[in-house]
Motif scaffolding. Structure first.
Motif, PDB file in Angstrom:
ATOM      1  N   HIS A  87       0.807  -1.221   0.000  1.00 15.57           N
ATOM      2  CA  HIS A  87       0.000   0.000   0.000  1.00 15.57           C
ATOM      3  C   HIS A  87       0.840   1.270   0.000  1.00 15.57           C
ATOM      4  O   HIS A  87       0.363   2.322  -0.440  1.00 15.57           O
ATOM      5  CB  HIS A  87      -0.922   0.011   1.229  1.00 15.57           C
ATOM      6  CG  HIS A  87      -1.998  -1.024   1.181  1.00 15.57           C
ATOM      7  ND1 HIS A  87      -3.179  -0.842   0.499  1.00 15.57           N
ATOM      8  CD2 HIS A  87      -2.066  -2.260   1.714  1.00 15.57           C
ATOM      9  CE1 HIS A  87      -3.935  -1.920   0.622  1.00 15.57           C
ATOM     10  NE2 HIS A  87      -3.277  -2.798   1.359  1.00 15.57           N
ATOM     11  N   VAL A  88       2.066   1.207   0.504  1.00 13.56           N
ATOM     12  CA  VAL A  88       2.940   2.384   0.562  1.00 13.56           C
ATOM     13  C   VAL A  88       4.223   2.022  -0.150  1.00 13.56           C
ATOM     14  O   VAL A  88       4.999   1.193   0.337  1.00 13.56           O
ATOM     15  CB  VAL A  88       3.218   2.808   2.023  1.00 13.56           C
ATOM     16  CG1 VAL A  88       4.049   4.090   2.051  1.00 13.56           C
ATOM     17  CG2 VAL A  88       1.919   3.001   2.793  1.00 13.56           C
ATOM     18  N   ARG A  89       4.478   2.647  -1.272  1.00 15.91           N
ATOM     19  CA  ARG A  89       5.601   2.198  -2.105  1.00 15.91           C
ATOM     20  C   ARG A  89       6.318   3.352  -2.789  1.00 15.91           C
ATOM     21  O   ARG A  89       5.764   4.433  -2.962  1.00 15.91           O
ATOM     22  CB  ARG A  89       5.101   1.222  -3.164  1.00 15.91           C
ATOM     23  CG  ARG A  89       3.939   1.781  -4.009  1.00 15.91           C
ATOM     24  CD  ARG A  89       3.543   0.845  -5.132  1.00 15.91           C
ATOM     25  NE  ARG A  89       3.125  -0.454  -4.628  1.00 15.91           N
ATOM     26  CZ  ARG A  89       2.898  -1.518  -5.404  1.00 15.91           C
ATOM     27  NH1 ARG A  89       3.066  -1.419  -6.705  1.00 15.91           N
ATOM     28  NH2 ARG A  89       2.518  -2.662  -4.890  1.00 15.91           N
ATOM     29  N   ILE A  90       7.552   3.069  -3.177  1.00 15.94           N
ATOM     30  CA  ILE A  90       8.350   4.013  -3.960  1.00 15.94           C
ATOM     31  C   ILE A  90       7.943   3.909  -5.423  1.00 15.94           C
ATOM     32  O   ILE A  90       7.744   2.808  -5.951  1.00 15.94           O
ATOM     33  CB  ILE A  90       9.857   3.695  -3.832  1.00 15.94           C
ATOM     34  CG1 ILE A  90      10.353   4.008  -2.420  1.00 15.94           C
ATOM     35  CG2 ILE A  90      10.667   4.459  -4.869  1.00 15.94           C
ATOM     36  CD1 ILE A  90      10.526   5.483  -2.147  1.00 15.94           C
ATOM     37  N   SER A  91       7.791   5.045  -6.077  1.00 13.42           N
ATOM     38  CA  SER A  91       7.485   5.062  -7.510  1.00 13.42           C
ATOM     39  C   SER A  91       8.407   6.059  -8.199  1.00 13.42           C
ATOM     40  O   SER A  91       8.822   7.057  -7.608  1.00 13.42           O
ATOM     41  CB  SER A  91       6.020   5.449  -7.743  1.00 13.42           C
ATOM     42  OG  SER A  91       5.145   4.486  -7.193  1.00 13.42           O
ATOM     43  N   ALA A  92       8.706   5.768  -9.449  1.00 11.93           N
ATOM     44  CA  ALA A  92       9.585   6.645 -10.233  1.00 11.93           C
ATOM     45  C   ALA A  92       8.783   7.336 -11.316  1.00 11.93           C
ATOM     46  O   ALA A  92       7.816   6.785 -11.842  1.00 11.93           O
ATOM     47  CB  ALA A  92      10.711   5.823 -10.861  1.00 11.93           C
ATOM     48  N   LEU A  93       9.180   8.561 -11.645  1.00 16.28           N
ATOM     49  CA  LEU A  93       8.509   9.278 -12.717  1.00 16.28           C
ATOM     50  C   LEU A  93       8.869   8.667 -14.063  1.00 16.28           C
ATOM     51  O   LEU A  93       9.995   8.202 -14.263  1.00 16.28           O
ATOM     52  CB  LEU A  93       8.909  10.754 -12.704  1.00 16.28           C
ATOM     53  CG  LEU A  93       8.466  11.560 -11.483  1.00 16.28           C
ATOM     54  CD1 LEU A  93       8.912  13.009 -11.633  1.00 16.28           C
ATOM     55  CD2 LEU A  93       6.959  11.489 -11.295  1.00 16.28           C
ATOM     56  N   TRP A 125      -6.745   1.324  -1.322  1.00 17.03           N
ATOM     57  CA  TRP A 125      -5.992   2.567  -1.214  1.00 17.03           C
ATOM     58  C   TRP A 125      -4.504   2.298  -1.412  1.00 17.03           C
ATOM     59  O   TRP A 125      -4.032   1.200  -1.150  1.00 17.03           O
ATOM     60  CB  TRP A 125      -6.230   3.264   0.131  1.00 17.03           C
ATOM     61  CG  TRP A 125      -5.871   2.443   1.344  1.00 17.03           C
ATOM     62  CD1 TRP A 125      -6.701   1.601   2.029  1.00 17.03           C
ATOM     63  CD2 TRP A 125      -4.590   2.367   1.998  1.00 17.03           C
ATOM     64  NE1 TRP A 125      -6.023   1.010   3.076  1.00 17.03           N
ATOM     65  CE2 TRP A 125      -4.735   1.469   3.093  1.00 17.03           C
ATOM     66  CE3 TRP A 125      -3.356   2.971   1.796  1.00 17.03           C
ATOM     67  CZ2 TRP A 125      -3.684   1.166   3.956  1.00 17.03           C
ATOM     68  CZ3 TRP A 125      -2.306   2.665   2.653  1.00 17.03           C
ATOM     69  CH2 TRP A 125      -2.476   1.787   3.719  1.00 17.03           C
ATOM     70  N   GLN A 126      -3.785   3.325  -1.883  1.00 17.02           N
ATOM     71  CA  GLN A 126      -2.335   3.239  -2.059  1.00 17.02           C
ATOM     72  C   GLN A 126      -1.708   4.623  -1.967  1.00 17.02           C
ATOM     73  O   GLN A 126      -2.331   5.631  -2.317  1.00 17.02           O
ATOM     74  CB  GLN A 126      -1.973   2.644  -3.429  1.00 17.02           C
ATOM     75  CG  GLN A 126      -1.784   1.140  -3.431  1.00 17.02           C
ATOM     76  CD  GLN A 126      -1.209   0.641  -4.743  1.00 17.02           C
ATOM     77  OE1 GLN A 126      -1.484   1.171  -5.809  1.00 17.02           O
ATOM     78  NE2 GLN A 126      -0.393  -0.402  -4.663  1.00 17.02           N
ATOM     79  N   PHE A 127      -0.470   4.664  -1.479  1.00 15.67           N
ATOM     80  CA  PHE A 127       0.342   5.880  -1.480  1.00 15.67           C
ATOM     81  C   PHE A 127       1.608   5.603  -2.299  1.00 15.67           C
ATOM     82  O   PHE A 127       2.290   4.605  -2.055  1.00 15.67           O
ATOM     83  CB  PHE A 127       0.745   6.287  -0.058  1.00 15.67           C
ATOM     84  CG  PHE A 127      -0.394   6.817   0.767  1.00 15.67           C
ATOM     85  CD1 PHE A 127      -0.690   8.169   0.777  1.00 15.67           C
ATOM     86  CD2 PHE A 127      -1.166   5.961   1.528  1.00 15.67           C
ATOM     87  CE1 PHE A 127      -1.740   8.667   1.537  1.00 15.67           C
ATOM     88  CE2 PHE A 127      -2.223   6.438   2.296  1.00 15.67           C
ATOM     89  CZ  PHE A 127      -2.509   7.796   2.299  1.00 15.67           C
ATOM     90  N   HIS A 128       1.899   6.487  -3.251  1.00 22.68           N
ATOM     91  CA  HIS A 128       3.084   6.346  -4.109  1.00 22.68           C
ATOM     92  C   HIS A 128       4.018   7.517  -3.832  1.00 22.68           C
ATOM     93  O   HIS A 128       3.655   8.678  -4.068  1.00 22.68           O
ATOM     94  CB  HIS A 128       2.680   6.342  -5.585  1.00 22.68           C
ATOM     95  CG  HIS A 128       1.677   5.288  -5.936  1.00 22.68           C
ATOM     96  ND1 HIS A 128       2.025   4.066  -6.467  1.00 22.68           N
ATOM     97  CD2 HIS A 128       0.322   5.272  -5.821  1.00 22.68           C
ATOM     98  CE1 HIS A 128       0.932   3.351  -6.674  1.00 22.68           C
ATOM     99  NE2 HIS A 128      -0.113   4.058  -6.291  1.00 22.68           N
ATOM    100  N   LEU A 129       5.208   7.217  -3.317  1.00 22.78           N
ATOM    101  CA  LEU A 129       6.181   8.254  -2.985  1.00 22.78           C
ATOM    102  C   LEU A 129       7.180   8.430  -4.121  1.00 22.78           C
ATOM    103  O   LEU A 129       7.858   7.480  -4.515  1.00 22.78           O
ATOM    104  CB  LEU A 129       6.917   7.901  -1.693  1.00 22.78           C
ATOM    105  CG  LEU A 129       8.024   8.872  -1.263  1.00 22.78           C
ATOM    106  CD1 LEU A 129       7.448  10.250  -0.954  1.00 22.78           C
ATOM    107  CD2 LEU A 129       8.798   8.318  -0.067  1.00 22.78           C
ATOM    108  N   VAL A 130       7.245   9.644  -4.653  1.00 23.02           N
ATOM    109  CA  VAL A 130       8.278  10.018  -5.619  1.00 23.02           C
ATOM    110  C   VAL A 130       9.355  10.738  -4.808  1.00 23.02           C
ATOM    111  O   VAL A 130       9.174  11.886  -4.387  1.00 23.02           O
ATOM    112  CB  VAL A 130       7.710  10.930  -6.720  1.00 23.02           C
ATOM    113  CG1 VAL A 130       8.813  11.344  -7.693  1.00 23.02           C
ATOM    114  CG2 VAL A 130       6.576  10.229  -7.456  1.00 23.02           C
ATOM    115  N   GLU A 131      10.471  10.040  -4.538  1.00 16.63           N
ATOM    116  CA  GLU A 131      11.465  10.552  -3.581  1.00 16.63           C
ATOM    117  C   GLU A 131      12.123  11.852  -4.026  1.00 16.63           C
ATOM    118  O   GLU A 131      12.408  12.716  -3.207  1.00 16.63           O
ATOM    119  CB  GLU A 131      12.537   9.488  -3.337  1.00 16.63           C
ATOM    120  CG  GLU A 131      12.065   8.325  -2.476  1.00 16.63           C
ATOM    121  CD  GLU A 131      13.186   7.380  -2.151  1.00 16.63           C
ATOM    122  OE1 GLU A 131      13.539   7.266  -0.960  1.00 16.63           O
ATOM    123  OE2 GLU A 131      13.736   6.757  -3.091  1.00 16.63           O
TER     124      GLU A 131
END
Length: 488
Positions: A87-93, A125-131
């Motif tokens: 549900h909470v993950r790293i994502s890249a552009l 639900w999900q959260f995608h973090l673009v660091e």
């Protein structure tokens, strides 16, 4: 863990009728997700984000649960295989974005997320973090509409924030930012069950009931003013055909504008004796008008409608989940070339809507839809969605800097889903004395949303300039003259 123990006692909980309606409205062309974006001034780490989600987001027991729908009804059921890493993950552009094109890359990523349905076998639900984004980080949140309406979910997201970089017991954001929106509607709600039953009677006759002359007597007997509002809503004509309506695809396009200064928007509202919402929706109508004309549309005398959510929950319950809102149809006078007359039209329409019970009628119909057979749901959804070309939301957010996990929130934006055959969503959110305007659209209808949102600022500037003139008769003449000038 206390939260898990509370969840295990629940195990299975029946879903409300309105929440069930939103769960069943999902279509490949319109996933029922509320999508939000937060941009931070400093880099956010995945572990720090997970700490915030564990402590605050999962403090709402509902988010440990998944939706299970059966012919007998829908329920919330604990996910025995809950996995926070999913549900909470790293994502890249997408692509290799240089600093000058980061915004475009993030818009493409949000577009992709808004087009991708959530996994029904897990909590929705999900959260995608673009660091790495803009010298800090960006967070894209996706939450299914069946969990709650936009007002509640914006509150949920804001509950993840603090008013200082190093949070303490006094820095949690309070609900004062909601102000008094919807108070008059809440005061009139009364016996909701009665409106649900009335909506059910209409649905039982297949939504064509309004063509029956005997309906007027039934509605007068059952609902009085409520009945007349329902009859009026059902009898609304379909929105006129423009390029904003058509067969939908399965891809969304998202874009947002440079923020406006909230004090300037308030100044226009004071000068024009109207609300901030009236000013912003008039600017949005002007932006759509410019885009449609550029694409060759003939807009003479054309007025489109947008469905606008209206809060029906007591403000002290704003952080409770579930859907507690109705819908009203707001005019967007795209056929009017005079910016001041557009604003007057929007303000007049909104004033009339505030006196009506249209929102309560829509709530009752949504509740009835949650109990109706699937085929009837589709008929009802299509009938109502043909009456508007857009969904428009305006949420007044907190007017102070916020922090999440020690990182300052620079900008925020969210989009609610469109329903049925509607392919356009307009979203306005004020935060830290700035107004953020965003657009989400079906890619087949509006493949270039930037061409709409880049007009939002200039349309507001017209209203600001004219309001500063002070003499409204002169301003109206000036606006009319400006409309006749060729575009530069």
């Amino acid at each position: 863990m206390a939260t898990k123990q509370a969840i295990r006692k629940l195990r299975r909980e029946p879903m409300s009728r309105v929440d069930t309606a939103w769960l069943r409205m999902c279509r490949p062309t319109n996933p029922m997700m509320i999508t939000g974006v937060l941009m931070f001034d400093e880099p956010m780490t995945l572990e720090r984000l997970k700490q915030v989600i564990r402590k605050r987001f999962l403090a709402y027991p509902r988010f440990w649960q998944k939706a299970v729908d059966t012919p007998a009804g829908a329920s919330w059921v604990e996910d025995a295989d809950f996995d926070l890493d999913w549900h909470v993950r790293i994502s890249a552009l997408p692509g290799r974005a240089d600093p000058g094109s980061e915004k475009k890359a993030l818009e493409r990523f949000v577009s992709q997320m808004a087009s991708t349905p959530l996994d029904k076998t897990k909590p929705l639900w999900q959260f995608h973090l673009v660091e790495k984004y803009g010298g800090g980080s960006a967070l894209v949140a996706r939450i299914h509409h069946s969990y709650a309406d936009g007002i509640a979910l914006v509150q949920v997201l804001l509950s993840l924030t603090d008013t200082s970089r190093k949070p303490d017991g006094s820095s949690e954001l309070r609900a004062a930012w909601l102000k008094k929106d919807g108070v008059e509607v809440v005061r009139r709600v009364g016996a909701i069950d009665r409106y649900v039953k009335l909506g059910g009677k209409v649905l039982d006759k297949g939504m064509e009931m309004y063509r029956d002359p005997s309906l007027a007597a039934v509605l007068a007997r059952e609902g009085g003013e409520i009945g007349r509002e329902l009859l009026s809503a059902l009898a609304l004509s379909d929105d006129p055909p423009t390029l904003l309506r058509g067969k939908l695809g399965v891809s969304k396009r998202v874009a947002w504008a440079e923020p406006l200064d909230l004090d300037e928007v308030k100044a226009v509202g004071r000068a024009c004796d109207c609300t901030v919402n009236d000013v912003l929706m008039a600017a949005a109508a002007g932006a759509l008008r410019g885009y449609l004309m550029e694409r060759g549309e003939n807009l003479d005398g054309i007025t489109l409608r947008a469905t606008v959510p209206v809060n029906l929950r007591p403000l002290e319950h704003a952080k409770k989940l579930g859907n507690h809102f109705g819908l009203v149809f707001l005019d967007l006078p795209v056929g009017e070339d005079n910016p001041i007359r557009r604003l007057e039209h929007v303000a007049s329409c909104m004033k009339n809507l505030k006196k009506s019970r249209q929102a309560i009628v829509a709530f009752g119909l949504l509740a009835a839809l949650g109990m109706a057979p699937t085929a009837l749901q589709s008929v009802a959804l299509e009938l109502f969605s043909r009456k508007a070309s857009a969904v428009a939301t305006n949420v007044p957010g907190p007017q102070q800097p916020l922090y999440m996990g020690g990182c300052q929130v620079r900008e925020m934006m969210f989009w609610v889903p469109q329903t049925g055959s509607i392919g356009l969503g307009v979203s306005i959110l004020s935060y830290n004395n700035r107004v953020h305007f965003g657009l989400i659209a079906d890619a087949k209808l509006i493949p270039d949303p930037d061409a709409v949102i880049r007009r939002f600022g200039p349309e507001f500037e017209k209203l600001l300039f004219l309001s500063l003139m002070g003499d409204w008769e002169h301003a109206m003449s000036a606006a009319a003259a400006a409309a006749l000038m060729p575009a530069s």
